[in-house]
Design a protein around this motif. Structure first.
Motif, mmCIF file in Angstrom:
data_model
loop_
_atom_site.group_PDB
_atom_site.id
_atom_site.type_symbol
_atom_site.label_atom_id
_atom_site.label_comp_id
_atom_site.label_asym_id
_atom_site.label_seq_id
_atom_site.Cartn_x
_atom_site.Cartn_y
_atom_site.Cartn_z
ATOM 1 N N ILE A 1 63.059 52.483 24.594
ATOM 2 C CA ILE A 1 62.665 52.071 26.339
ATOM 3 C C ILE A 1 63.813 52.640 26.628
ATOM 4 O O ILE A 1 64.876 52.724 26.440
ATOM 5 C CB ILE A 1 63.357 50.089 25.936
ATOM 6 N N GLU A 2 63.133 52.921 28.085
ATOM 7 C CA GLU A 2 64.035 53.316 29.029
ATOM 8 C C GLU A 2 64.503 52.318 30.178
ATOM 9 O O GLU A 2 63.759 51.735 30.301
ATOM 10 C CB GLU A 2 62.500 54.232 29.755
ATOM 11 N N LEU A 3 65.591 52.564 30.430
ATOM 12 C CA LEU A 3 66.012 51.141 31.419
ATOM 13 C C LEU A 3 67.119 51.712 32.422
ATOM 14 O O LEU A 3 67.568 53.494 32.002
ATOM 15 C CB LEU A 3 67.115 50.120 30.245
ATOM 16 N N PRO A 4 67.228 51.052 33.802
ATOM 17 C CA PRO A 4 67.837 51.980 34.695
ATOM 18 C C PRO A 4 69.209 51.482 34.159
ATOM 19 O O PRO A 4 69.584 50.458 33.523
ATOM 20 C CB PRO A 4 67.961 51.680 35.771
ATOM 21 N N LYS A 5 70.837 53.069 34.714
ATOM 22 C CA LYS A 5 71.764 52.932 34.551
ATOM 23 C C LYS A 5 72.469 51.208 35.180
ATOM 24 O O LYS A 5 71.846 50.923 35.929
ATOM 25 C CB LYS A 5 72.727 53.729 35.207
ATOM 26 N N GLY A 6 73.640 50.728 33.972
ATOM 27 C CA GLY A 6 74.243 49.385 34.108
ATOM 28 C C GLY A 6 73.202 48.320 33.563
ATOM 29 O O GLY A 6 73.441 47.169 33.550
ATOM 30 N N ALA A 7 71.977 48.748 32.963
ATOM 31 C CA ALA A 7 71.239 47.403 32.119
ATOM 32 C C ALA A 7 71.357 46.936 31.285
ATOM 33 O O ALA A 7 72.769 47.014 31.042
ATOM 34 C CB ALA A 7 69.298 48.098 31.772
ATOM 35 N N THR A 8 71.789 45.487 30.593
ATOM 36 C CA THR A 8 72.072 44.843 29.742
ATOM 37 C C THR A 8 70.568 43.955 29.117
ATOM 38 O O THR A 8 68.921 44.827 28.762
ATOM 39 C CB THR A 8 72.123 42.634 30.406
ATOM 40 N N PRO A 9 71.201 43.462 27.744
ATOM 41 C CA PRO A 9 70.745 43.370 26.851
ATOM 42 C C PRO A 9 68.909 41.809 27.621
ATOM 43 O O PRO A 9 68.087 42.245 26.933
ATOM 44 C CB PRO A 9 71.042 42.473 26.040
ATOM 45 N N VAL A 10 69.396 41.564 28.981
ATOM 46 C CA VAL A 10 68.503 40.939 29.089
ATOM 47 C C VAL A 10 67.317 41.415 29.727
ATOM 48 O O VAL A 10 66.356 41.029 29.738
ATOM 49 C CB VAL A 10 68.983 39.846 30.167
ATOM 50 N N ASP A 11 68.094 41.747 30.293
ATOM 51 C CA ASP A 11 66.395 43.419 30.453
ATOM 52 C C ASP A 11 66.042 44.110 30.026
ATOM 53 O O ASP A 11 64.918 44.413 30.284
ATOM 54 C CB ASP A 11 67.768 45.066 31.957
ATOM 55 N N PHE A 12 66.513 44.476 28.563
ATOM 56 C CA PHE A 12 65.510 44.967 27.689
ATOM 57 C C PHE A 12 65.447 43.752 27.110
ATOM 58 O O PHE A 12 64.015 44.729 26.850
ATOM 59 C CB PHE A 12 67.068 45.755 26.262
ATOM 60 N N ALA A 13 65.300 42.757 26.951
ATOM 61 C CA ALA A 13 64.107 41.633 26.216
ATOM 62 C C ALA A 13 63.056 42.063 27.498
ATOM 63 O O ALA A 13 61.757 41.576 26.715
ATOM 64 C CB ALA A 13 65.004 39.990 26.594
ATOM 65 N N TYR A 14 63.525 42.077 28.039
ATOM 66 C CA TYR A 14 61.985 41.585 29.120
ATOM 67 C C TYR A 14 61.250 43.347 28.998
ATOM 68 O O TYR A 14 60.122 43.315 29.808
ATOM 69 C CB TYR A 14 62.321 41.417 30.882
ATOM 70 N N ALA A 15 61.621 43.866 28.870
ATOM 71 C CA ALA A 15 61.312 45.099 29.551
ATOM 72 C C ALA A 15 60.275 45.868 28.023
ATOM 73 O O ALA A 15 58.824 46.757 28.209
ATOM 74 C CB ALA A 15 62.145 46.472 29.353
ATOM 75 N N ILE A 16 60.508 45.142 27.177
ATOM 76 C CA ILE A 16 59.858 43.966 25.445
ATOM 77 C C ILE A 16 58.377 43.754 25.992
ATOM 78 O O ILE A 16 57.169 43.932 25.857
ATOM 79 C CB ILE A 16 60.730 44.296 24.443
ATOM 80 N N HIS A 17 59.032 42.146 26.191
ATOM 81 C CA HIS A 17 57.929 41.815 26.582
ATOM 82 C C HIS A 17 58.445 40.429 27.552
ATOM 83 O O HIS A 17 59.193 39.682 26.799
ATOM 84 C CB HIS A 17 57.401 40.953 25.461
ATOM 85 N N THR A 18 57.435 40.114 28.591
ATOM 86 C CA THR A 18 58.142 38.829 29.511
ATOM 87 C C THR A 18 58.420 37.443 28.717
ATOM 88 O O THR A 18 59.425 37.279 28.919
ATOM 89 C CB THR A 18 57.008 38.630 30.052
ATOM 90 N N ASP A 19 57.196 37.250 27.447
ATOM 91 C CA ASP A 19 57.928 36.441 27.031
ATOM 92 C C ASP A 19 59.559 36.271 25.494
ATOM 93 O O ASP A 19 60.215 35.784 25.800
ATOM 94 C CB ASP A 19 56.398 35.743 25.639
ATOM 95 N N VAL A 20 59.781 37.554 25.429
ATOM 96 C CA VAL A 20 60.331 38.267 24.785
ATOM 97 C C VAL A 20 62.451 37.528 25.454
ATOM 98 O O VAL A 20 62.737 36.809 25.287
ATOM 99 C CB VAL A 20 60.839 39.577 24.010
ATOM 100 N N GLY A 21 61.845 37.666 26.964
ATOM 101 C CA GLY A 21 62.692 37.871 27.952
ATOM 102 C C GLY A 21 62.997 36.332 28.174
ATOM 103 O O GLY A 21 64.319 35.815 28.254
ATOM 104 N N ASN A 22 61.945 35.587 28.149
ATOM 105 C CA ASN A 22 62.096 34.545 28.517
ATOM 106 C C ASN A 22 62.939 33.493 27.467
ATOM 107 O O ASN A 22 63.320 32.568 27.690
ATOM 108 C CB ASN A 22 60.488 33.772 29.174
ATOM 109 N N SER A 23 62.823 34.193 26.538
ATOM 110 C CA SER A 23 63.024 33.403 24.866
ATOM 111 C C SER A 23 64.169 33.640 24.318
ATOM 112 O O SER A 23 64.664 33.036 23.419
ATOM 113 C CB SER A 23 61.789 33.028 24.270
ATOM 114 N N CYS A 24 65.129 34.735 25.057
ATOM 115 C CA CYS A 24 66.288 35.613 24.428
ATOM 116 C C CYS A 24 67.437 34.170 24.263
ATOM 117 O O CYS A 24 67.475 33.733 25.115
ATOM 118 C CB CYS A 24 66.899 36.549 24.951
ATOM 119 N N ILE A 25 67.882 34.070 23.250
ATOM 120 C CA ILE A 25 68.962 33.455 23.810
ATOM 121 C C ILE A 25 70.449 34.232 23.304
ATOM 122 O O ILE A 25 72.047 33.916 22.998
ATOM 123 C CB ILE A 25 69.447 32.037 22.040
#
Length: 704
Positions: free
Chosen positions: A401-425
């Motif tokens: 997964i490609e992300l901009p510098k400074g990205a966090t696990p939350v950015d990573f979760a949303y990059a996978i899928h919106t539902d993954v980002g919304n439900s990550c804990i």
């Protein structure tokens, strides 16, 4: 027709004669439409669209794009309607022309809003047809080439917009040649003095540089020839803009700024196969010593815009740093032209990597457009995506997964899928539990832990970097606020109805009220009540005319609204008095919608008994849920370990300490101010009682 001759010769090299004839018709139409119009330079206006068409013809764009380029200003400047274009040239060409045209008919509150809306429209038109942005980039490139005829202030404004928006778009689409020219022209117009100084410095330093570059080129070429590797080596000079950018990076790093930059020599090696790229890399690392940490493999892991190449930095002769890019001829063509290579080098139905990445980006743009409130927010979100300094993160399955510098696990979760980002804990980075705000670095493996029913935290907005994450979190909060408003509005309306539930009211009556109030549905009415935009007693009277809405003592005023503590974003607890369960309270409608709860003895609501129209009577439910913030003040003797003992006692009570302030009264005593979260007055009383048992405590009180 003399202006069209050069363009016609270009087009005849790759278009069918019938297509060239169609382009010629569009030229005649544009020429006649712009008749009598002049550019700032005094040239006939038609010279501009012809120049734009020539830029696109050099990329072998299809005939419809060339036609649209010739007519791209006729809607805006010549009062030609879209219908006329459809009738004469077809729906496709008319759509392209309209996509490039600016929104001059709409009045905006500010120049920034107008520019943002124009940009939004261009981006959305690009999603529909990528050729729109190619025309726009060619249009901007020719405008930059002819910028000298404008006023200096206008030159600087256009140059700033070019550097901030158009050059990054060209970069995002992998079009290096156009991007670099836009940057150079923009830099020269925005900072003419800086550009001149750097160019003069380069000329002075150029003396023996040519010999050094030539010598290194010969060394590399000789080594590759000896190994029978077919390759071409080119030495290149840094552009003024790239030198300036590197100088900015060096500021504050105690470097000999200009000399440091000029000591870096750039080379490009092109070959025929991917396998040869890695063979060349090995030979270069044998010829010159590689600089640790300066190797990047963009062939195995391409950049977001589809760019592929091997990058390495070497220690050359006399200790000079040599930057080398190694790529195949095809990769080189793609790097120069990006998505435009779709037309230049396309064979059959192949789609190049840059175009695939561009289409992915455009799908994200479409999602951004749906979730942003206005054009200014949209352009802010897109700008985040236009300046990526990428990091590459692995999923547990090995996907990248490609992300901009400074990205966090939350950015990573949303990059996978919106539902993954919304439900990550929570998240695991390289197998270890890590905070969701952790900044990710290259090569990490990240696993996202989700839970059913989990929701985005508004606090994530303080650390996410990608526009997709930011936009989806904002969108969720906006919807959450609406849901909270509907729930609160329902309770306020049922209170105004004297305890009658809305479920018991005839649907025909509710439908009549929706029609009378000209709302789309009843939820919209409830949301307006919850946000304080509509009075609940007015809607109650519409539902049941027996409800008394006159005077100060209508029946509903005697039944306070019960507060459960679970109302969410629509209930705010006043920071001036920090009400907690057990306190007598009063509610007031906030300017932004929803309720603010105060204690009845708060000075800010001293007139609540006399102004019944401004305040709502409220009371706590018997079983209130949640934790409530309160300020506790502890006067203590100035002894060693006092703060540690008090904070430890508070923590042992299962209480969160949000903030601590220490006010040194005199040398002998201190005042400790704690902001803590408690369940109710009884919980607070127990904490106060235990703190008083310490012999160093002088006084404990809740701040009023």
């Amino acid at each position: 027709m003399y202006l069209f001759i050069g363009l016609k010769e270009q087009l005849q090299t790759y278009l069918d004669p019938s297509q060239v004839q169609e382009v010629e018709k569009s030229y005649i139409f544009a020429r006649d439409a712009h008749a009598g119009q002049l550019r700032s330079s005094g040239d006939p206006y038609i010279t501009h669209p012809v120049a734009v068409a020539k830029i696109l013809a050099s990329l072998h764009l299809d005939y419809q794009t060339i036609m649209a380029a010739l007519m791209h200003d006729v809607i805006e400047d010549c009062e030609v309607s879209r219908e006329t274009l459809v009738e004469k040239f077809g729906e496709r060409v008319a759509g392209l022309v309209e996509g490039v045209s600016k929104l001059t008919q709409i009045k905006f509150r500010s120049r920034e809003e107008a520019q943002a809306e124009n940009f939004r429209k261009m981006m959305m038109a690009m999603v529909e047809d990528l050729r729109v942005v190619l025309i726009k980039l060619a249009d901007r490139l020719h405008n930059m080439r002819t910028l000298g005829s404008l006023r200096p202030d206008k030159q600087r404004r256009i140059a700033k917009e070019t550097i901030e928006i158009y050059a990054p778009i060209a970069n995002r689409l992998g079009m290096y040649a156009i991007r670099s020219e836009l940057e150079e022209l923009g830099f020269a117009a925005k900072y003419p003095m800086r550009c001149r100084v750097i160019r003069d410095s380069v000329k002075k330093a150029r003396g023996n540089r040519k010999e050094i570059v030539s010598s290194i080129c010969n060394n590399i070429q000789s080594r590759l020839d000896a190994e029978y590797i077919d390759a071409e080596v080119i030495g290149r000079e840094k552009s003024p803009f790239s030198i300036y950018q590197k100088m900015l990076d060096k500021v504050g790093k105690k470097a000999q700024v200009f000399d440091d930059i000029m000591d870096v020599y750039g080379f490009r090696v092109t070959t025929d196969t991917e396998d040869n790229c890695y063979r060349i890399l090995g030979q270069l690392h044998n010829l010159y010593r590689p600089v640790p940490g300066r190797f990047k493999d963009y062939i195995a892991i391409p950049k977001t815009n589809g760019y592929q190449s091997l990058h390495t930095t070497l220690k050359g002769p006399h200790g000079l740093h040599i930057e080398v890019q190694i790529r195949t001829t095809t990769m080189d063509q793609m790097a120069e032209n990006g998505v435009a290579a779709h037309w230049l080098y396309k064979s059959g139905n192949d789609i190049n990597r840059a175009e695939i990445r561009a289409r992915e980006w455009m799908r994200n743009l479409l999602e951004l457009q749906k979730n942003t409130r206005d054009s200014l927010e949209f352009i802010e979100s897109v700008k985040v995506d236009l300046f990526p300094d990428e990091v590459y993160i692995f999923t547990p399955n090995g996907n990248i997964i490609e992300l901009p510098k400074g990205a966090t696990p939350v950015d990573f979760a949303y990059a996978i899928h919106t539902d993954v980002g919304n439900s990550c804990i929570a998240s695991k980075v390289d197998g270890k539990i890590s905070a969701l705000s952790t900044e990710l670095t290259n090569g990490r493996t990240v696993e996202i832990i989700t839970a059913p029913g989990a929701k985005p935290n508004p606090g994530w907005l303080s650390f996410v970097t990608t526009s997709k994450a930011r936009t989806n979190i904002r969108h969720f909060i906006k919807n959450l606020r609406r849901d909270d408003a509907i729930n609160l509005g329902r309770r306020l309306l049922e209170k105004a109805l004297g305890g009658v539930t809305l479920d018991s009211i005839d649907k025909a009556i509710i439908d009549r009220v929706i029609k009378e109030t000209r709302r789309e549905n009843f939820e919209e009415i409830l949301a307006e009540i919850g946000l304080g935009q509509t009075a609940s007693v007015i809607i109650a009277h519409r539902l049941d005319p027996k409800v008394d809405t006159g005077g100060e003592k209508h029946s509903t005023q005697d039944r306070p609204l019960a507060i459960k503590g679970t109302e969410g974003m629509m209930i705010e607890y006043a920071k001036c008095c920090h009400p907690i369960p057990g306190d007598p309270i009063v509610g007031t409608i906030s300017t932004s919608g929803g309720f603010i709860l105060h204690r009845q003895d708060c000075n800010n609501v001293a007139n609540h008994r006399d102004q019944l129209d401004k305040y709502v009577p409220v009371q706590w439910e018997k079983d209130v849920e949640g934790e409530f913030r309160v300020e506790l003040r502890v006067g203590v003797l100035n002894q060693h370990g006092v703060l540690a003992k008090v904070t430890s006692l508070i923590a042992d009570e299962g209480v969160n300490i949000a903030n601590i302030e220490i006010d040194a009264h005199d040398g002998a005593t201190n005042l400790l101010c704690f902001l803590i979260d408690v369940k109710n007055r009884l919980h607070l009383a127990n904490i106060i009682r235990k703190i008083r048992l310490y012999d160093f405590v002088i006084k404990v009180s809740r701040h009023r």
